[in-house]
Every structure is written in C-alpha cells, then in structure tokens.
Design an enzyme around this catalytic site. Structure first.
Site, PDB file in Angstrom:
ATOM      1  N   HIS A 165      62.066  -8.812  75.187  1.00 57.44           N
ATOM      2  CA  HIS A 165      63.039  -7.886  74.599  1.00 57.44           C
ATOM      3  C   HIS A 165      63.844  -6.961  75.338  1.00 57.44           C
ATOM      4  O   HIS A 165      64.855  -6.720  75.403  1.00 57.44           O
ATOM      5  CB  HIS A 165      62.439  -7.301  73.372  1.00 57.44           C
ATOM      6  CG  HIS A 165      61.542  -7.983  72.299  1.00 57.44           C
ATOM      7  ND1 HIS A 165      60.133  -7.638  71.866  1.00 57.44           N
ATOM      8  CD2 HIS A 165      62.078  -9.035  71.689  1.00 57.44           C
ATOM      9  CE1 HIS A 165      59.748  -8.805  71.008  1.00 57.44           C
ATOM     10  NE2 HIS A 165      60.873  -9.262  70.780  1.00 57.44           N
TER      11      HIS A 165
ATOM     12  N   LYS B 204      56.806 -10.435  57.650  1.00 58.59           N
ATOM     13  CA  LYS B 204      55.572 -10.786  58.684  1.00 58.59           C
ATOM     14  C   LYS B 204      54.392  -9.773  58.248  1.00 58.59           C
ATOM     15  O   LYS B 204      54.982  -8.399  58.175  1.00 58.59           O
ATOM     16  CB  LYS B 204      55.880 -10.720  60.134  1.00 58.59           C
ATOM     17  CG  LYS B 204      56.777 -11.670  60.575  1.00 58.59           C
ATOM     18  CD  LYS B 204      57.328 -11.620  61.862  1.00 58.59           C
ATOM     19  CE  LYS B 204      58.192 -12.567  62.255  1.00 58.59           C
ATOM     20  NZ  LYS B 204      58.590 -12.604  63.738  1.00 58.59           N
TER      21      LYS B 204
ATOM     22  N   ARG C 124      65.778 -18.027  73.809  1.00 53.29           N
ATOM     23  CA  ARG C 124      64.518 -18.394  74.692  1.00 53.29           C
ATOM     24  C   ARG C 124      64.777 -19.939  74.997  1.00 53.29           C
ATOM     25  O   ARG C 124      64.376 -20.444  75.907  1.00 53.29           O
ATOM     26  CB  ARG C 124      63.177 -18.060  74.393  1.00 53.29           C
ATOM     27  CG  ARG C 124      62.794 -16.486  74.440  1.00 53.29           C
ATOM     28  CD  ARG C 124      61.755 -16.197  73.744  1.00 53.29           C
ATOM     29  NE  ARG C 124      61.998 -16.382  72.331  1.00 53.29           N
ATOM     30  CZ  ARG C 124      60.974 -16.508  71.257  1.00 53.29           C
ATOM     31  NH1 ARG C 124      59.991 -16.059  71.626  1.00 53.29           N
ATOM     32  NH2 ARG C 124      61.349 -16.711  70.123  1.00 53.29           N
TER      33      ARG C 124
ATOM     34  N   SER D 158      55.857 -11.954  70.368  1.00 48.24           N
ATOM     35  CA  SER D 158      55.115 -10.949  70.243  1.00 48.24           C
ATOM     36  C   SER D 158      53.664 -11.493  69.711  1.00 48.24           C
ATOM     37  O   SER D 158      52.585 -11.006  69.925  1.00 48.24           O
ATOM     38  CB  SER D 158      55.610 -10.070  68.912  1.00 48.24           C
ATOM     39  OG  SER D 158      56.951  -9.546  69.199  1.00 48.24           O
TER      40      SER D 158
HETATM   41  N1  COA Z   1      61.559 -12.227  74.453  1.00 46.93           N
HETATM   42  C1  COA Z   1      60.475 -12.591  73.844  1.00 46.93           C
HETATM   43  N2  COA Z   1      60.198 -12.259  72.513  1.00 46.93           N
HETATM   44  C2  COA Z   1      61.339 -12.782  71.788  1.00 46.93           C
HETATM   45  C3  COA Z   1      62.526 -12.618  72.249  1.00 46.93           C
HETATM   46  C4  COA Z   1      62.642 -12.261  73.676  1.00 46.93           C
HETATM   47  N3  COA Z   1      63.840 -12.159  74.121  1.00 46.93           N
HETATM   48  N4  COA Z   1      63.318 -12.863  71.223  1.00 46.93           N
HETATM   49  C5  COA Z   1      62.669 -13.041  70.105  1.00 46.93           C
HETATM   50  N5  COA Z   1      61.308 -13.127  70.216  1.00 46.93           N
HETATM   51  C6  COA Z   1      60.295 -13.353  69.586  1.00 46.93           C
HETATM   52  C7  COA Z   1      60.016 -11.975  68.686  1.00 46.93           C
HETATM   53  O1  COA Z   1      59.053 -11.146  69.430  1.00 46.93           O
HETATM   54  C8  COA Z   1      59.212 -12.786  67.335  1.00 46.93           C
HETATM   55  O2  COA Z   1      58.138 -13.031  67.771  1.00 46.93           O
HETATM   56  P1  COA Z   1      56.755 -13.225  66.752  1.00 46.93           P
HETATM   57  O3  COA Z   1      57.522 -14.421  65.577  1.00 46.93           O
HETATM   58  O4  COA Z   1      55.807 -13.584  67.121  1.00 46.93           O
HETATM   59  O5  COA Z   1      56.899 -11.992  65.935  1.00 46.93           O
HETATM   60  C9  COA Z   1      60.066 -14.065  67.592  1.00 46.93           C
HETATM   61  O6  COA Z   1      60.656 -14.343  68.800  1.00 46.93           O
HETATM   62  C10 COA Z   1      61.182 -14.086  66.368  1.00 46.93           C
HETATM   63  O7  COA Z   1      62.040 -13.059  66.744  1.00 46.93           O
HETATM   64  P2  COA Z   1      63.248 -12.663  65.904  1.00 46.93           P
HETATM   65  O8  COA Z   1      63.860 -13.723  65.468  1.00 46.93           O
HETATM   66  O9  COA Z   1      63.784 -11.548  66.345  1.00 46.93           O
HETATM   67  O10 COA Z   1      62.570 -12.170  64.559  1.00 46.93           O
HETATM   68  P3  COA Z   1      62.128 -10.824  64.187  1.00 46.93           P
HETATM   69  O11 COA Z   1      60.944 -11.064  62.953  1.00 46.93           O
HETATM   70  O12 COA Z   1      61.561 -10.016  65.354  1.00 46.93           O
HETATM   71  O13 COA Z   1      63.332  -9.992  63.580  1.00 46.93           O
HETATM   72  C11 COA Z   1      65.150  -9.794  61.903  1.00 46.93           C
HETATM   73  C12 COA Z   1      63.928 -10.860  62.404  1.00 46.93           C
HETATM   74  C13 COA Z   1      64.476  -8.317  61.653  1.00 46.93           C
HETATM   75  C14 COA Z   1      66.050  -9.661  63.114  1.00 46.93           C
HETATM   76  C15 COA Z   1      65.712 -10.344  60.646  1.00 46.93           C
HETATM   77  O14 COA Z   1      64.452 -10.541  59.814  1.00 46.93           O
HETATM   78  C16 COA Z   1      66.591  -9.654  60.052  1.00 46.93           C
HETATM   79  O15 COA Z   1      67.903  -9.507  60.450  1.00 46.93           O
HETATM   80  N6  COA Z   1      66.351  -8.963  58.864  1.00 46.93           N
HETATM   81  C17 COA Z   1      66.851  -8.030  57.965  1.00 46.93           C
HETATM   82  C18 COA Z   1      67.327  -8.399  56.842  1.00 46.93           C
HETATM   83  C19 COA Z   1      68.642  -9.336  56.711  1.00 46.93           C
HETATM   84  O16 COA Z   1      69.845  -9.006  57.016  1.00 46.93           O
HETATM   85  N7  COA Z   1      68.428 -10.855  56.667  1.00 46.93           N
HETATM   86  C20 COA Z   1      69.470 -11.582  56.612  1.00 46.93           C
HETATM   87  C21 COA Z   1      69.756 -12.144  58.157  1.00 46.93           C
HETATM   88  S1  COA Z   1      70.620 -13.530  58.029  1.00 46.93           S
END
Ligand code: COA
Length: 171
Positions: free
Chosen positions: A21, A45, A94, A132
C-alpha cells in the site's frame, strides 16, 4: 489564478497497512499533489485492528510526508471524494485476479460520479504476493513480517500476537 491542487484518494481497509500500500501511495505522488489515504470504517470484513488503530498506524508510517494525509471515511467513496475535492481514485493492481473486482468497482464509481477518474498503478514486483490477510496470518503463527510492513505496524502486530512478539525478543 493559481494552479488547482490535484488530489487523489487511495481507499482501503488497511488492516493493516503494508509496504505494498505504502508503495502505491508514494508513487501516486508523482501524479498528484496530495494523496489522501482513506481508511474505510464501514467494511464487511471483520478487522483485527480498530478503525482508530488502522488510522494511527498509517499516520505514524507517513508522519514525515505532509503530502500524504490519512483520514477515516464512511459511506460511499464517491461522496467522500467529492467532499474532499479529489479528481481521482488511486488503486493498485497486483495480479490478473485483482482486475475483475477493480474493473467492476471502477465502472460503478464512474456511474456514480463520471467526473472522478480511477487511476491504476501496477504494484512493484516486491509486493505482488502480500495482502493484509497474509500479513496477519503469518504474524499470528509467529512468522516474520518485518520488511513487508512499515515499522509501526510491526510493533502493533507484536502487541496483538504473542507468538510474533516472541520472535522480536529472540531476534
Ligand atoms: N499491496 C498489498 N496489498 C494490497 C494492495 C497492494 N498494493 N492492494 C490491495 N491489497 C490488499 C488489501 O490489503 C486487501 O487485503 P485483505 O483482503 O487481506 O484485507 C485486499 O488486497 C483487497 O484490497 P481492496 O480491494 O483495497 O479492499 P479493501 O477492503 O482494502 O477496500 C474499499 C475496499 C474500502 C476500497 C471499498 O469497499 C469501498 O470503496 N468501500 C466504500 C463503499 C463504496 O463506495 N462502495 C462502492 C464501491 S463500487
């Protein structure tokens, strides 16, 4: 008239923040004047770290980088982005497996706010395999995660997981 500040939002759960990140946020600063790392408070989550902990770990990790701002957010991402005057959402890719979900989210966010672009950066090869969940699992079982997450995160993981804490003492 002064040039308008270009702000991007980098959203996520950050449970916890990883070097993957951190790399995306810092690289984002080559494209934007400011990046807001937005920590989601509404998440389906079950998180290990509370919202306050996730925010404070990230604040510590970027404490000497004023162009990176850390904030919690709730509700729709596009509404939050509008409130903050952001012109883009920043996301990391990724692997091909990330693509489908990212494509779907980007299209939905675009439908909700056509003025907000989603910008994708390819993850650096060093962080391709971490998430994560992988970090939490390895730390819980006593494996070493130093070098994969910022130092404040290592410290908090040692506080949460006794097996990982032992590793720090013996190192
Ligand atoms: N390096 C390492 N890990 C990464 C990464 C990177 N560059 N990019 C993503 N990851 C990991 C994250 O740590 C996460 O790991 P986990 O599943 O083990 O927790 C996984 O990949 C998924 O990441 P991400 O897609 O960013 O999901 P998230 O849960 O961290 O975030 C939100 C999701 C918050 C961005 C999304 O739910 C959101 O926008 N919510 C707001 C409500 C909304 O508007 N919804 C409509 C969206 S269309």
């Amino acid at each position: 008239m002064g040039k308008e500040e270009r702000i991007a939002i980098y959203p996520g759960t950050f449970d916890p923040l990883t070097n993957g990140h951190a790399s995306i946020v810092r690289r984002g600063l080559q494209l934007f004047d400011k990046v807001i790392l937005a920590v989601a408070s509404d998440t389906p989550k079950t998180t290990l770290f509370s919202l306050d902990e996730r925010v404070s770990m990230a604040k510590e990790a970027f404490k000497n980088e004023p162009e990176i701002c850390i904030e919690p957010f709730r509700g729709l991402l596009v509404d939050y982005a509008r409130e903050r005057g952001a012109c883009a959402l920043l996301r990391g890719l990724r692997a091909v497996s990330d693509f489908e979900y990212e494509f779907q989210s980007a299209l939905m966010n675009r439908r909700l706010n056509a003025d907000l672009e989603t910008v994708f950066l390819m993850s650096d090869y060093r962080w391709l395999y971490i998430s994560s969940t992988v970090i939490r699992t390895v730390a819980e079982l006593g494996g070493e995660v130093e070098g994969l997450v910022p130092e404040p995160v290592v410290r908090r993981l040692r506080e949460k997981y006794p097996k990982f804490a032992e590793k720090g003492i013996n190192a």
